[in-house]
Write a protein that holds these residues in place. Structure first.
Motif, PDB file in Angstrom:
ATOM      1  N   ARG A 110       0.865  -1.177   0.000  1.00 25.53           N
ATOM      2  CA  ARG A 110       0.000   0.000   0.000  1.00 25.53           C
ATOM      3  C   ARG A 110       0.906   1.233   0.000  1.00 25.53           C
ATOM      4  O   ARG A 110       0.954   1.962  -0.963  1.00 25.53           O
ATOM      5  N   PHE A 111       1.642   1.426   1.083  1.00 22.63           N
ATOM      6  CA  PHE A 111       2.541   2.572   1.175  1.00 22.63           C
ATOM      7  C   PHE A 111       3.921   2.183   0.654  1.00 22.63           C
ATOM      8  O   PHE A 111       4.428   1.099   0.942  1.00 22.63           O
ATOM      9  N   TYR A 112       4.521   3.093  -0.101  1.00 21.19           N
ATOM     10  CA  TYR A 112       5.865   2.897  -0.627  1.00 21.19           C
ATOM     11  C   TYR A 112       6.580   4.243  -0.607  1.00 21.19           C
ATOM     12  O   TYR A 112       6.006   5.274  -0.993  1.00 21.19           O
ATOM     13  N   ALA A 113       7.827   4.237  -0.163  1.00 22.90           N
ATOM     14  CA  ALA A 113       8.682   5.419  -0.281  1.00 22.90           C
ATOM     15  C   ALA A 113      10.068   4.931  -0.679  1.00 22.90           C
ATOM     16  O   ALA A 113      10.604   4.009  -0.059  1.00 22.90           O
ATOM     17  N   GLY A 114      10.632   5.514  -1.719  1.00 18.12           N
ATOM     18  CA  GLY A 114      11.941   5.090  -2.201  1.00 18.12           C
ATOM     19  C   GLY A 114      12.800   6.261  -2.626  1.00 18.12           C
ATOM     20  O   GLY A 114      12.293   7.262  -3.142  1.00 18.12           O
ATOM     21  N   MET A 115      14.105   6.111  -2.388  1.00 15.08           N
ATOM     22  CA  MET A 115      15.095   7.115  -2.784  1.00 15.08           C
ATOM     23  C   MET A 115      16.006   6.497  -3.829  1.00 15.08           C
ATOM     24  O   MET A 115      16.548   5.400  -3.622  1.00 15.08           O
ATOM     25  N   PRO A 116      16.208   7.162  -4.976  1.00 14.24           N
ATOM     26  CA  PRO A 116      17.071   6.617  -6.029  1.00 14.24           C
ATOM     27  C   PRO A 116      18.512   6.415  -5.565  1.00 14.24           C
ATOM     28  O   PRO A 116      19.034   7.186  -4.757  1.00 14.24           O
ATOM     29  N   LEU A 117      19.134   5.372  -6.099  1.00 15.78           N
ATOM     30  CA  LEU A 117      20.564   5.120  -5.937  1.00 15.78           C
ATOM     31  C   LEU A 117      21.205   5.423  -7.289  1.00 15.78           C
ATOM     32  O   LEU A 117      20.876   4.778  -8.289  1.00 15.78           O
ATOM     33  N   VAL A 118      22.106   6.393  -7.317  1.00 13.70           N
ATOM     34  CA  VAL A 118      22.653   6.898  -8.578  1.00 13.70           C
ATOM     35  C   VAL A 118      24.181   6.790  -8.549  1.00 13.70           C
ATOM     36  O   VAL A 118      24.818   7.204  -7.580  1.00 13.70           O
TER      37      VAL A 118
END
Length: 172
Positions: A110-118
């Protein structure tokens, strides 16, 4: 995806990804980052996900038994294309994910939070994410800042590993 021709940028991105030499579940530091991310964000699941041409695989994971998923079902494949946190309060109402097999089935995202890995070259490799089977309004400022700091730390670790592999290869 696999049936699309690789662009020069995608081919270079995949070369960088392969240069890390990681497979699912191989990074203790990534596992530590996911344990802390889950605690910080009060979610049962946290992942360090790397996305190749056909799949995403988890080099760090907390709260999820699977080690990889098809790329076309990956939330992180969307996240990595951004330049900041991607937050989805309720995936059941997000048109990108409403029919996703991980929304309609286990783990019932339901809930998702993600930070890109670059990468240092600017190639998106994956993400650090947290997942909850309950919808949420978002993250606190502290949680947002913490995920960003953790993602930078994960990427520093990945780049360090890559540098060691490159130096070892050049000495041969």
């Amino acid at each position: 995806m696999a049936d699309e021709p690789a662009t020069p940028t995608e081919a270079a991105r995949l070369d960088v990804l392969r240069g890390l030499g990681l497979s699912p579940g191989t990074s203790g530091a990534a596992n530590e980052a996911t344990r802390f991310a889950a605690l910080l964000c009060e979610t049962p699941i946290a992942l360090v996900s790397l996305v190749d041409d056909e799949r995403q695989y988890f080099v760090g994971r907390t709260g999820l038994d699977i080690i990889e998923t098809p790329r076309d079902q990956s939330f992180c494949a969307h996240t990595m294309l951004g330049d900041d946190l991607m937050i989805i309060p309720d995936a059941r109402v997000d048109p990108r994910f409403v029919n996703n097999m991980f929304v309609t089935g286990h783990p019932f995202i339901r809930f998702y939070a993600g930070m890109p890995l670059v990468s240092r070259e600017g190639y998106p490799l994956g993400s650090l994410c947290v997942i909850d089977p309950e919808p949420r309004d978002g993250l606190t400022d502290l949680q947002r800042q913490g995920l960003k700091i953790l993602a930078r730390g994960v990427m520093l670790g990945l780049e360090s590993r890559r540098g060691v592999k490159e130096r070892a290869a050049s000495e041969l």
